[in-house]
Scaffold this active site. Structure first.
Site, short mmCIF file in Angstrom:
data_model
loop_
_atom_site.label_atom_id
_atom_site.label_comp_id
_atom_site.label_asym_id
_atom_site.label_seq_id
_atom_site.Cartn_x
_atom_site.Cartn_y
_atom_site.Cartn_z
N HIS A 50 0.65 12.57 12.12
CA HIS A 50 0.45 11.32 12.85
C HIS A 50 0.10 10.18 11.90
O HIS A 50 -0.61 10.37 10.92
CB HIS A 50 -0.73 11.45 13.82
CG HIS A 50 -0.43 12.21 15.07
ND1 HIS A 50 -0.21 13.56 15.09
CD2 HIS A 50 -0.35 11.79 16.36
CE1 HIS A 50 -0.02 13.96 16.34
NE2 HIS A 50 -0.08 12.91 17.13
N ASP A 65 -4.56 -4.87 -3.09
CA ASP A 65 -3.60 -5.43 -4.04
C ASP A 65 -2.71 -4.35 -4.64
O ASP A 65 -1.49 -4.53 -4.81
CB ASP A 65 -4.34 -6.16 -5.18
CG ASP A 65 -4.80 -7.55 -4.79
OD1 ASP A 65 -4.26 -8.11 -3.82
OD2 ASP A 65 -5.71 -8.08 -5.47
N GLU A 110 -0.18 -3.20 -2.12
CA GLU A 110 0.84 -4.23 -1.96
C GLU A 110 1.84 -4.19 -3.11
O GLU A 110 3.05 -4.33 -2.91
CB GLU A 110 0.19 -5.61 -1.87
CG GLU A 110 -0.55 -5.87 -0.58
CD GLU A 110 -1.11 -7.27 -0.50
OE1 GLU A 110 -1.20 -7.82 0.61
OE2 GLU A 110 -1.46 -7.83 -1.57
N ASP A 148 2.94 -7.49 2.43
CA ASP A 148 1.88 -8.50 2.44
C ASP A 148 0.88 -8.08 3.51
O ASP A 148 1.00 -8.45 4.68
CB ASP A 148 2.47 -9.89 2.74
CG ASP A 148 1.42 -10.99 2.70
OD1 ASP A 148 0.28 -10.71 2.27
OD2 ASP A 148 1.74 -12.13 3.11
N GLN A 153 -8.36 -13.43 1.82
CA GLN A 153 -7.50 -12.32 1.39
C GLN A 153 -7.71 -12.01 -0.09
O GLN A 153 -7.83 -10.85 -0.49
CB GLN A 153 -6.03 -12.67 1.59
CG GLN A 153 -5.47 -12.46 2.98
CD GLN A 153 -3.96 -12.63 2.95
OE1 GLN A 153 -3.25 -11.85 2.33
NE2 GLN A 153 -3.47 -13.65 3.63
N GLU A 211 -8.78 -8.26 -0.97
CA GLU A 211 -7.71 -7.39 -1.44
C GLU A 211 -7.89 -6.95 -2.90
O GLU A 211 -7.24 -5.99 -3.34
CB GLU A 211 -6.36 -8.09 -1.26
CG GLU A 211 -6.01 -8.29 0.20
CD GLU A 211 -4.65 -8.93 0.41
OE1 GLU A 211 -3.99 -9.25 -0.60
OE2 GLU A 211 -4.24 -9.08 1.57
#
Length: 283
Positions: A120, A251, A254, A260, A270, A274
């Protein structure tokens, strides 16, 4: 006496007027919007031509689906006490008939004998308010081929911890995804795909959890001090059960995925959230 009554009437109207002005009106959002409050990490859309970044929204969760991989790229959802109840686990794994006409629909049996769990993304135990909510988590568009140890131990421990936060008076917004090719299941050896090549086995599985105290207008309450847990684990049987040892930055996730994340959060906030690795004790 008549003059006093008139004065009392105008005072009453003035009090009501001031009270109405001071009452904060909190805009209501749909359940579908609730699941994507932090943004759309890959810019997914419901255009059927967008075959590897196809947006599916439900009251229980939202996701970007990849036709070529046969799995979601990412899944996003909200967990608060309101989502937790006594509905039993349905275990009704099934194809998602809402996929566009002509697309292969992964079956409940597609993982059979592969050595990988039907893992899941949005956990069954995060959706126990109603039977319908729980059943939604067993759609195969919510699954990835996950190494059993990763699924049943490492990831289960993280899911349990997340719900413990909710039961302790927090609410969380979660984005989970996977990327890469090649994992190791219970049959041994690196496996790139299953189901006659129709399902890609990811090499990495990640999750981002944004933690807030219970409240309203959640997006506006996220600030530079908000706790964010980012985890990135290998999809193998040798994975450590201690999920906290895999903590990383948003970061870094990403950079690995090209997404993003937390895109609905103001940019200055952010940048702080991040770049930080969560250091909070987990027990």
């Amino acid at each position: 006496m008549m003059r006093f009554r008139h004065l009392s009437y105008f005072v009453f109207i003035w009090i009501i007027s001031v009270s109405c002005q001071q009452t904060e009106v909190i805009p209501r959002i749909s359940l579908e919007e609730e699941q994507m409050l932090l943004g759309n990490p890959s810019g997914a859309s419901s255009d059927v031509r967008n075959t590897n970044n196809y947006l599916i929204t439900r009251p229980q969760f939202a996701l970007s689906y990849s036709k070529s991989r046969g799995t979601p790229n990412w899944v996003s959802w909200h967990v608060s006490k309101d989502w937790l109840g006594n509905a039993p686990r349905q275990d009704n794994f099934r194809s998602d008939v809402t996929l566009p006409e002509g697309w292969y629909r992964v079956k409940a049996s597609s993982y059979s004998g592969s050595g990988f769990d039907r893992g899941h993304n949005t956990p069954s135990a995060d959706r126990t308010k109603t039977v319908e909510d729980n059943a939604a988590t067993f759609l195969m568009t919510n699954m990835i081929p996950q190494a059993p140890k990763n699924n049943q131990e490492t990831w289960a421990n993280l899911e349990d911890y997340t719900r413990e936060l909710v039961q302790a008076g927090q609410e969380v917004y979660v984005i989970m995804g996977s990327y890469g090719t090649g994992g190791t299941g219970s049959n041994g050896g690196t496996v790139n795909n299953i189901d006659e090549g129709r399902l890609t086995v990811p090499s990495r599985i990640w999750k981002v959890v944004v933690v807030l105290p219970e409240g309203n207008d959640d997006l506006s309450r996220i600030n530079a001090n908000t706790r964010v847990i980012a985890v990135n684990t290998p999809n193998t049987q040798s994975v450590r059960t201690d999920w906290a040892s895999y903590r990383t930055t948003v970061d870094a996730i990403e950079k690995a995925t090209g997404y993003d994340l937390l895109s609905a959060v103001p940019t200055d906030i952010q940048e702080v959230l991040e770049s930080r690795v969560d250091k909070d004790p987990v027990r």
